[in-house]
Write a protein that holds these residues in place. Structure first.
Motif, short mmCIF file in Angstrom:
data_model
loop_
_atom_site.label_atom_id
_atom_site.label_comp_id
_atom_site.label_asym_id
_atom_site.label_seq_id
_atom_site.Cartn_x
_atom_site.Cartn_y
_atom_site.Cartn_z
N PRO A 1 0.81 -1.22 0.00
CA PRO A 1 0.00 0.00 0.00
C PRO A 1 0.85 1.28 0.00
O PRO A 1 0.44 2.28 -0.60
CB PRO A 1 -0.80 -0.11 1.29
N ALA A 2 2.02 1.27 0.63
CA ALA A 2 2.80 2.50 0.75
C ALA A 2 3.30 2.97 -0.62
O ALA A 2 2.97 4.07 -1.08
CB ALA A 2 3.97 2.28 1.71
N ASP B 1 8.19 -5.06 -7.59
CA ASP B 1 7.93 -5.94 -6.43
C ASP B 1 8.36 -7.35 -6.78
O ASP B 1 8.13 -7.82 -7.89
CB ASP B 1 6.45 -5.92 -6.04
N TRP C 1 -1.68 -8.72 -0.59
CA TRP C 1 -1.67 -7.89 0.63
C TRP C 1 -1.97 -8.81 1.81
O TRP C 1 -3.10 -9.10 2.09
CB TRP C 1 -2.71 -6.77 0.54
N SER D 1 -11.97 -7.47 8.66
CA SER D 1 -12.29 -6.18 8.04
C SER D 1 -11.11 -5.22 8.14
O SER D 1 -10.23 -5.39 8.98
CB SER D 1 -13.46 -5.52 8.77
N VAL E 1 -9.50 0.64 9.46
CA VAL E 1 -9.58 2.10 9.32
C VAL E 1 -10.68 2.44 8.32
O VAL E 1 -11.20 1.57 7.62
CB VAL E 1 -8.23 2.70 8.84
N GLU F 1 12.90 -8.66 -8.26
CA GLU F 1 13.42 -8.34 -6.92
C GLU F 1 14.61 -7.41 -7.03
O GLU F 1 15.52 -7.64 -7.84
CB GLU F 1 13.85 -9.63 -6.23
N VAL G 1 9.41 -1.47 1.43
CA VAL G 1 9.46 -2.93 1.52
C VAL G 1 8.68 -3.48 2.71
O VAL G 1 8.62 -4.69 2.93
CB VAL G 1 10.92 -3.48 1.53
N GLY G 2 8.05 -2.58 3.48
CA GLY G 2 7.06 -3.01 4.46
C GLY G 2 7.59 -3.78 5.65
O GLY G 2 8.65 -3.48 6.19
N LEU H 1 -2.33 2.45 7.61
CA LEU H 1 -2.82 3.13 6.41
C LEU H 1 -3.22 4.59 6.64
O LEU H 1 -3.47 5.32 5.68
CB LEU H 1 -4.04 2.38 5.86
N SER H 2 -3.28 5.02 7.89
CA SER H 2 -3.86 6.33 8.19
C SER H 2 -3.20 7.48 7.45
O SER H 2 -3.86 8.36 6.93
CB SER H 2 -3.81 6.60 9.69
C1 LIG Z 1 -3.07 -8.91 8.36
C2 LIG Z 1 -2.81 -7.45 8.40
C3 LIG Z 1 -3.86 -6.58 8.30
C4 LIG Z 1 -3.64 -5.21 8.33
N1 LIG Z 1 -4.70 -4.40 8.29
C5 LIG Z 1 -4.51 -3.08 8.42
C6 LIG Z 1 -5.65 -2.21 8.45
O1 LIG Z 1 -6.79 -2.64 8.39
N2 LIG Z 1 -5.42 -0.89 8.58
C7 LIG Z 1 -4.16 -0.38 8.68
O2 LIG Z 1 -4.02 0.83 8.80
N3 LIG Z 1 -3.07 -1.19 8.65
C8 LIG Z 1 -3.22 -2.52 8.54
N4 LIG Z 1 -2.12 -3.34 8.54
C9 LIG Z 1 -0.80 -2.76 8.61
C10 LIG Z 1 0.01 -2.98 7.32
O3 LIG Z 1 1.36 -3.02 7.64
C11 LIG Z 1 -0.17 -1.93 6.24
O4 LIG Z 1 -1.49 -1.88 5.92
C12 LIG Z 1 0.58 -2.18 4.91
O5 LIG Z 1 0.59 -3.51 4.47
C13 LIG Z 1 1.97 -1.64 4.94
O6 LIG Z 1 2.27 -1.40 3.58
P1 LIG Z 1 3.73 -1.38 3.00
O7 LIG Z 1 3.59 -1.02 1.57
O8 LIG Z 1 4.59 -0.53 3.84
O9 LIG Z 1 4.28 -2.87 3.17
P2 LIG Z 1 3.85 -4.29 2.62
O10 LIG Z 1 2.39 -4.39 2.45
O11 LIG Z 1 4.53 -5.27 3.52
O12 LIG Z 1 4.52 -4.39 1.16
C14 LIG Z 1 5.91 -4.41 0.94
C15 LIG Z 1 6.21 -5.04 -0.41
O13 LIG Z 1 7.60 -4.94 -0.68
C16 LIG Z 1 8.00 -6.09 -1.42
N5 LIG Z 1 9.47 -6.25 -1.33
C17 LIG Z 1 10.21 -6.45 -0.20
N6 LIG Z 1 11.53 -6.49 -0.51
C18 LIG Z 1 11.62 -6.31 -1.85
C19 LIG Z 1 12.72 -6.25 -2.76
N7 LIG Z 1 13.99 -6.37 -2.35
N8 LIG Z 1 12.46 -6.05 -4.08
C20 LIG Z 1 11.17 -5.91 -4.52
N9 LIG Z 1 10.10 -5.97 -3.68
C21 LIG Z 1 10.32 -6.17 -2.38
C22 LIG Z 1 7.20 -7.21 -0.78
O14 LIG Z 1 7.07 -8.30 -1.68
C23 LIG Z 1 5.87 -6.52 -0.48
O15 LIG Z 1 4.94 -6.73 -1.51
C24 LIG Z 1 -2.32 -4.71 8.49
C25 LIG Z 1 -1.26 -5.59 8.60
C26 LIG Z 1 -1.49 -6.95 8.56
C27 LIG Z 1 -0.35 -7.90 8.73
#
Ligand SMILES: Cc1cc2nc3c(=O)[nH]c(=O)nc-3n(C[C@H](O)[C@H](O)[C@H](O)COP(=O)(O)OP(=O)(O)OC[C@H]3O[C@@H](n4cnc5c(N)ncnc54)[C@H](O)[C@@H]3O)c2cc1C
Length: 438
Positions: free
Chosen positions: A21-22, A42, A49, A59, A62, A125, A153-154, A397-398
């Motif tokens: 999502p970021a 990615d 997700w 659900s 947020v 990757e 990369v989360g 996500l906020s």
């Molecule tokens: C089950 C669950 C439910 C959630 N629900 C909510 C919610 O309802 N509301 C809320 O606010 N937050 C929620 N969260 C918090 C959640 O962390 C965020 O919503 C969100 O997933 C964070 O996004 P992100 O893009 O930072 O990371 P991620 O979603 O973790 O995505 C990171 C991506 O980077 C990729 N990646 C990593 N390393 C590499 C590399 N070297 N090269 C290429 N790609 C790479 C991965 O494959 C991945 O797809 C939830 C978390 C979980 C675990």
């Protein structure tokens, strides 16, 4: 943008690493801006997700307005509303009156947004990011160059050390729940962890019916009780841009104390989930006469894991108030819902020595650009990696759309209007008079 004799471009103004999502938010905000050429990579073969935690009935925690773009750019074509409309289901969604968006539906929205953005690529990757006047981004397929890099990369699953030697088919992190937590009928299952993920796993297990129902489901948490997330109006002000900017100015030790003190405002359990669990337990115990199905063990830590008799697991618990009394739980299966940590960024190794760090994080400026000794106009932006500097909202996500907007604005050389400040005066207003005597 550099073209190699008609081949696809290899140089970008912004190269995104990771598409959760970021970075998907940033990709969406940049989509209508060809002046900032961009590509987001990615390593997953297709968008996902937390797919292995898409437990039925869960659900979004947020508002649906906290989608990829709406809070920063409400007319952007990548909004959740645009998705519903595009799919022809906007009236159905309205009529369904979900109390919160089903998590699977939000995941499908994110996949839709990724799928209609030609600057998003899966199955590639990033292995290494170096710098020699431009960023050289080496992937498992090619080398690309970029003026700027956005790292998103989360998070990665986290297990306590005592669990690590044992993981496999009968002990696993909750992030693998949908794949592994099948065929548990008649078994004794222990869920460790008192946050939302642990609660959802526990609820799913005690809601199974017939022969799929485990024999016993125990729930262990270090927290004193199964505490709710605080979703009240003034607490939610912690999850706004004006508070994030205020928090950013505080000294490190105050920020750390704040995050510890107010952790439950983000990491507590949704009240709906807690009520559903309580009701399920009531029905099992008093209506269906299953008096021995559930074991609730908050205020305890699992201090030791070992093998029990006949292929079972033996967990030793320490009670926080009564540490002298060792408790034992026997289990066939253990689900560790012990949280996530920032995913490693080893690919930054070639430039890591040039980047400043604070409190174990890359040190960022107000636009989430890492402070480093590179030339101006060449930034490494980091998303969801600065909780100690930007507060508890960082991983959720906020402020996702707002943070991406900050980054996009920096790349576009503009500064979008912020919303009005909070009702609350977060900062002291200096009158210029002498402070109170100590
Ligand atoms: C089950 C669950 C439910 C959630 N629900 C909510 C919610 O309802 N509301 C809320 O606010 N937050 C929620 N969260 C918090 C959640 O962390 C965020 O919503 C969100 O997933 C964070 O996004 P992100 O893009 O930072 O990371 P991620 O979603 O973790 O995505 C990171 C991506 O980077 C990729 N990646 C990593 N390393 C590499 C590399 N070297 N090269 C290429 N790609 C790479 C991965 O494959 C991945 O797809 C939830 C978390 C979980 C675990």
């Amino acid at each position: 943008m550099e073209h190699e004799h008609g081949r696809s471009p290899t140089h970008y103004r912004c190269l995104g690493i990771g598409v959760g999502p970021a970075n998907l938010s940033l990709a969406s905000l940049l989509h209508g801006h060809p002046e900032v050429s961009n590509l987001f990579l990615d390593r997953k073969t297709a968008f996902g997700w937390h797919d292995d935690q898409q437990i039925p009935g869960t659900s979004l925690q947020v508002s649906m307005l906290k989608d990829l773009v709406s809070l920063a750019d409400p007319v952007n074509p990548f909004s959740f509303l645009a998705y519903l409309h595009d799919q022809g289901r906007i009236y159905h969604f309205l009529n369904a009156r979900f109390p919160a968006v089903p998590r699977q539906e939000f995941r499908n929205y994110l996949a839709w947004a990724a799928g209609r953005n030609e600057n998003v690529v899966f199955g590639e990757e990033v292995r290494e990011v170096a710098f020699d006047g431009v960023f050289r981004v080496r992937t498992d397929r090619r080398t690309l160059t970029a003026d700027n890099v956005a790292v998103g990369v989360g998070i990665a699953p986290w297990l306590p050390p005592q669990a690590r030697p044992w993981t496999g088919t009968t002990q696993y992190h909750v992030s693998e729940f949908m794949t592994r937590a099948q065929d548990l009928g008649g078994k004794r299952v222990v869920v460790v962890g008192g946050g939302q993920s642990g609660a959802e796993a526990f609820l799913d297990l005690v809601s199974r019916t017939g022969t799929a129902l485990p024999r016993r489901v125990s729930w262990v948490s270090r927290r004193r009780n199964y505490f709710p997330m605080d979703d009240s109006p003034f607490t939610n002000d912690f999850y706004t841009p004006s508070f994030s900017d205020y928090f950013f100015t505080l000294p490190g030790e105050l920020r750390k104390a704040f995050n510890e003190q107010h952790l439950l405002s983000s990491d507590g359990i949704s009240e709906d989930t807690l009520r559903a669990i309580y009701q399920r337990i009531y029905l099992h115990r008093f209506v269906e006469d299953r008096t021995d199905l559930v074991g609730l063990h908050p205020n305890r830590e699992v201090v030791e894991v070992g093998r029990g008799p006949a292929g079972t697991w033996a967990l030793t618990l320490r009670h926080n108030d009564q540490p002298g009394r060792a408790e034992r739980l026997e289990a066939d299966v253990v689900v560790w819902a012990t949280g996530f940590r920032c995913a490693p960024m080893d690919f930054l190794e070639p430039i890591a020595g040039r980047m400043e760090r604070v409190d174990g994080e890359p040190k960022v400026d107000e636009d989430y650009a890492v402070l480093w000794d590179g030339p101006p106009g060449h930034d490494v932006f980091v998303q969801n990696a600065t909780r100690q500097q930007r507060g508890l909202a960082d991983p959720n996500l906020s402020l996702n759309a707002w943070r991406s907007r900050r980054i996009a604005d920096r790349l576009l050389g503009v500064r979008g209007d912020d919303q009005l400040a909070s009702f609350i005066e977060w900062s002291a207003k200096d009158t210029g008079e002498a402070p109170w005597p100590a």
